[in-house]
Design a protein around this motif. Structure first.
Motif, PDB file in Angstrom:
ATOM      1  N   ALA B  24      -4.390  -7.187 -80.214  1.00  0.00           N
ATOM      2  CA  ALA B  24      -5.534  -7.077 -79.302  1.00  0.00           C
ATOM      3  C   ALA B  24      -5.473  -5.754 -78.555  1.00  0.00           C
ATOM      4  N   HIS B  25      -6.645  -5.238 -78.216  1.00  0.00           N
ATOM      5  CA  HIS B  25      -6.696  -4.019 -77.413  1.00  0.00           C
ATOM      6  C   HIS B  25      -6.212  -4.332 -75.991  1.00  0.00           C
ATOM      7  N   VAL B  26      -6.812  -5.365 -75.424  1.00  0.00           N
ATOM      8  CA  VAL B  26      -6.414  -5.792 -74.092  1.00  0.00           C
ATOM      9  C   VAL B  26      -5.899  -7.206 -74.194  1.00  0.00           C
ATOM     10  N   SER B  27      -4.745  -7.443 -73.613  1.00  0.00           N
ATOM     11  CA  SER B  27      -4.164  -8.776 -73.678  1.00  0.00           C
ATOM     12  C   SER B  27      -3.771  -9.229 -72.273  1.00  0.00           C
ATOM     13  N   ILE B  28      -4.335 -10.366 -71.884  1.00  0.00           N
ATOM     14  CA  ILE B  28      -4.058 -10.923 -70.560  1.00  0.00           C
ATOM     15  C   ILE B  28      -3.322 -12.226 -70.775  1.00  0.00           C
ATOM     16  N   LYS B  29      -2.130 -12.327 -70.211  1.00  0.00           N
ATOM     17  CA  LYS B  29      -1.296 -13.512 -70.480  1.00  0.00           C
ATOM     18  C   LYS B  29      -0.825 -14.135 -69.177  1.00  0.00           C
ATOM     19  N   GLY B  30      -1.305 -15.338 -68.920  1.00  0.00           N
ATOM     20  CA  GLY B  30      -0.829 -16.106 -67.769  1.00  0.00           C
ATOM     21  C   GLY B  30      -0.928 -15.362 -66.452  1.00  0.00           C
ATOM     22  N   VAL B  31      -2.009 -14.588 -66.320  1.00  0.00           N
ATOM     23  CA  VAL B  31      -2.126 -13.748 -65.128  1.00  0.00           C
ATOM     24  C   VAL B  31      -2.701 -14.537 -63.957  1.00  0.00           C
ATOM     25  N   THR B  87      -1.498  -6.245 -70.888  1.00  0.00           N
ATOM     26  CA  THR B  87      -1.174  -5.052 -71.664  1.00  0.00           C
ATOM     27  C   THR B  87      -2.446  -4.461 -72.249  1.00  0.00           C
ATOM     28  N   VAL B  88      -2.485  -3.140 -72.300  1.00  0.00           N
ATOM     29  CA  VAL B  88      -3.567  -2.425 -72.965  1.00  0.00           C
ATOM     30  C   VAL B  88      -2.899  -1.570 -74.037  1.00  0.00           C
ATOM     31  N   ASP B  89      -3.282  -1.780 -75.271  1.00  0.00           N
ATOM     32  CA  ASP B  89      -2.649  -1.098 -76.399  1.00  0.00           C
ATOM     33  C   ASP B  89      -1.143  -1.338 -76.396  1.00  0.00           C
ATOM     34  N   GLY B  90      -0.742  -2.529 -76.000  1.00  0.00           N
ATOM     35  CA  GLY B  90       0.676  -2.858 -76.008  1.00  0.00           C
ATOM     36  C   GLY B  90       1.444  -2.339 -74.801  1.00  0.00           C
ATOM     37  N   LYS B  91       0.788  -1.472 -73.993  1.00  0.00           N
ATOM     38  CA  LYS B  91       1.475  -0.947 -72.809  1.00  0.00           C
ATOM     39  C   LYS B  91       1.164  -1.837 -71.616  1.00  0.00           C
ATOM     40  N   GLU B  92       2.202  -2.181 -70.880  1.00  0.00           N
ATOM     41  CA  GLU B  92       1.986  -3.037 -69.730  1.00  0.00           C
ATOM     42  C   GLU B  92       1.333  -2.240 -68.595  1.00  0.00           C
ATOM     43  N   ILE B  93       0.355  -2.894 -67.947  1.00  0.00           N
ATOM     44  CA  ILE B  93      -0.362  -2.224 -66.852  1.00  0.00           C
ATOM     45  C   ILE B  93       0.317  -2.597 -65.540  1.00  0.00           C
ATOM     46  N   ASN B  94       0.965  -1.630 -64.901  1.00  0.00           N
ATOM     47  CA  ASN B  94       1.492  -1.896 -63.568  1.00  0.00           C
ATOM     48  C   ASN B  94       1.226  -0.756 -62.594  1.00  0.00           C
ATOM     49  N   ALA B  95       0.370   0.169 -63.010  1.00  0.00           N
ATOM     50  CA  ALA B  95      -0.079   1.254 -62.141  1.00  0.00           C
ATOM     51  C   ALA B  95      -1.518   1.557 -62.550  1.00  0.00           C
TER      52      ALA B  95
END
Lengths: 276, 279
Positions: B24-31, B87-95
């Motif tokens: 997936a491009h954007v993946s939201i898991k248990g947020v 995650t977006v493109d597998g990179k976790e978003i924290n900033a």
């Protein structure tokens, strides 16, 4: 034939007057009100025989300007210098202080309340103290000008810098803007109208500050001239000095307004009267 | 971690899960998101799971205060999630994710900049090539019929024009992910229709993923590939509805029986959620 010749010169007359009328129409109404007021004043003083030490006629004040101009002018320069120098210092202190208040929790919590609370002290009350510390020269006058004018600058700048919406800051951060870019490209330009509102308030206060300081202890300046003329019952001279003060204030205000128009071109269509 | 969603991670009763192949491009898991306000803890989002394919137009549909905007803030990285992972493109978003383009309900144009300069701020902040960015900015503005308004200040533009400028600004750097928070919410109905068409035109060429928040059922259907229905607060994903309408979308499609059926379906969901109460 007779009738035609009677009407023709009349038409010529109105046609010749047309450009004059056009120019006169362009003069703001306020100027006409002022002229009317001065005429009324002149007529009243002459008809009611008001003694000149109570109220001199405008013509007498104009005469005073002619006779006393050589003394008025250098003193006006002194006052003007105190006003402009003090105001400039107040801007140089006030705006960076506002930035510090907005960006530093410590200054916001530890210093800002003191600045606000200090405004309950009437500046006139500490003027004699400043005289003791700085002597009779220009320094105490400039300090008073700074003390009076810096507060509205700080308050309005703080308000302006804080008024950037959350969305604007989110937008900046989403573009990856640094803290400096967020300040320089978003917060500061956004605050400019508010900062200028503060500066305009400060112009009026800085003139008051200079005159009051000169009242308390000086050997030159327009405030000093008014005090001396007052003790000699020279009312025309007092009026002349007052008019000089008013002119200084107006010139100062309008100069600032020009700067504002230059600095905030997107606001050109807004009110000209200013917030002060 | 693993980019593919495991089926059991979807604890919400979503009827439609991601079935496409690839990551997936954007993946939201248990947020989740919890705000600690003056009145104590407020749960804005219950665990949300959602996967979005690249190039997909996904609308988040829900009543006011259901945490839609919060979800977008989490996606943009402007707010940290209380738990879970995005995650977006597998990179976790924290900033803050500078690859995303953001449009808010308010246009947030900078009053002191002309329309063109407002679009160009994006390039200035990113320090990208000026000439290239300017050419793209002009192209974008002309796509939304603002050719004659490059030099106009925001105060001289109408609400619809202002929002178009703000969309162009968000698109300037060709973001792979576009986040839009009720961008047309403050516009009148006609302007809104036109801007929907403009947006579809702008999105067509690029392989761009759009995350579009709205509380208008027809708007969500008209624009989207999938509509994600959220419950009232605390927000969670109630249902995901696939919109099977051909592209390019045309205004006339709004009278299409299929379109109307989607409206009925979504209205029915909100009725069952108690968002709509009829006597």
């Amino acid at each position: 034939m007779a009738m035609a010749s009677a009407t023709e010169p009349q038409q010529d007359g109105t046609r010749a007057l047309a450009p004059v009328l056009k120019v006169l129409n362009g003069v703001p109404l306020a100027v006409w009100t002022l002229i009317g007021l001065l005429l009324f004043w002149e007529a009243y003083v002459r008809l009611a025989n008001v003694p000149p030490f109570i109220l001199p006629a405008p013509s007498a004040i104009a005469q005073e300007f002619r006779a006393y101009g050589h003394r008025l002018f250098p003193n006006a320069l002194v006052t003007m210098f105190e006003v402009v120098f003090g105001f400039t210092c107040a801007v140089l202190i006030g705006v960076p202080l506002a930035v510090a208040i907005v960006y530093s929790k410590f200054i916001q919590k530890g210093v800002y309340p003191l600045i606000v609370a200090s405004q309950t002290i009437p500046k006139v009350a500490i003027a004699p103290l400043l005289l003791t510390w700085f002597g009779y020269g220009m320094t105490p006058k400039i300090v008073i000008v700074i003390l009076l004018s810096f507060f509205p600058i700080v308050i309005n700048s703080v308000m302006g810098l804080r008024s950037a919406s959350d969305e604007m800051i989110h937008l900046a951060r989403s573009m990856g803007a640094s803290a400096w870019q967020t300040f320089w490209k978003f917060r500061l330009p956004h605050a400019l109208p508010s900062i200028f509102a503060g500066l305009k308030l400060a112009t009026a206060l800085s003139v008051i500050g200079a005159i009051v300081a000169e009242f308390i202890g000086a050997d030159k300046g327009l405030g000093y001239l008014i005090l001396i003329a007052g003790s000699n019952f020279d009312v025309a001279r007092q009026f002349a000095a007052i008019i000089c003060i008013a002119l200084i204030g107006m010139c100062f205000f309008f100069t600032l307004e020009m700067v504002e128009r230059f600095a905030i071109p997107w606001r050109n269509k807004s009110d000209v009267s200013g917030e002060a | 971690m693993n980019a593919l969603p495991s089926p059991d991670s979807l604890s919400t009763p979503a009827t439609d899960t991601l079935t496409s192949t690839g990551a997936a491009h954007v993946s939201i898991k248990g947020v989740t998101k919890v705000f600690n306000g003056r009145k104590g803890r407020v749960q804005a989002l219950e665990p949300v799971d959602l996967d979005i394919r690249r190039g997909e137009f996904v609308s988040i549909l829900g009543p006011s205060g259901c945490g839609k905007s919060t979800l977008m803030m989490l996606l943009s990285g402007l707010l940290p999630a209380s738990s879970g992972q995005i995650t977006v493109d597998g990179k976790e978003i924290n900033a803050p994710n500078p690859e995303a383009g953001i449009v808010f309900q308010k246009d947030v144009l900078l009053d002191w900049r002309s329309a063109l300069e407002n679009v160009m701020i994006q390039a200035e902040i990113r320090k990208s090539d000026k000439a290239e960015a300017k050419a793209r900015a002009m192209e974008l503005l002309s796509m939304v019929s603002l050719d004659d308004f490059h030099d106009a200040y925001p105060s001289e533009l109408s609400g619809g024009m202002r929002q178009r400028v703000s969309i162009c600004r968000a698109l300037l750097h060709k973001p792979p992910l576009m986040l839009m928070d009720e961008p047309f919410g403050a516009l009148d109905a006609m302007t809104r229709d036109q801007l929907q068409l403009d947006l579809l035109k702008l999105c067509r060429d690029d392989d761009m993923t759009v995350f579009f928040i709205t509380h208008s059922i027809p708007e969500a259907i008209f624009l989207s590939d999938r509509v994600v229905v959220m419950t009232p607060r605390p927000g969670r994903v109630e249902r995901i509805v696939n919109i099977d309408l051909p592209r390019p979308r045309r205004l006339a499609m709004r009278e299409d029986p299929k379109f109307i059926q989607y409206v009925h379906e979504l209205t029915g969901i909100f009725k069952s959620l108690g968002v709509f109460r009829e006597e």
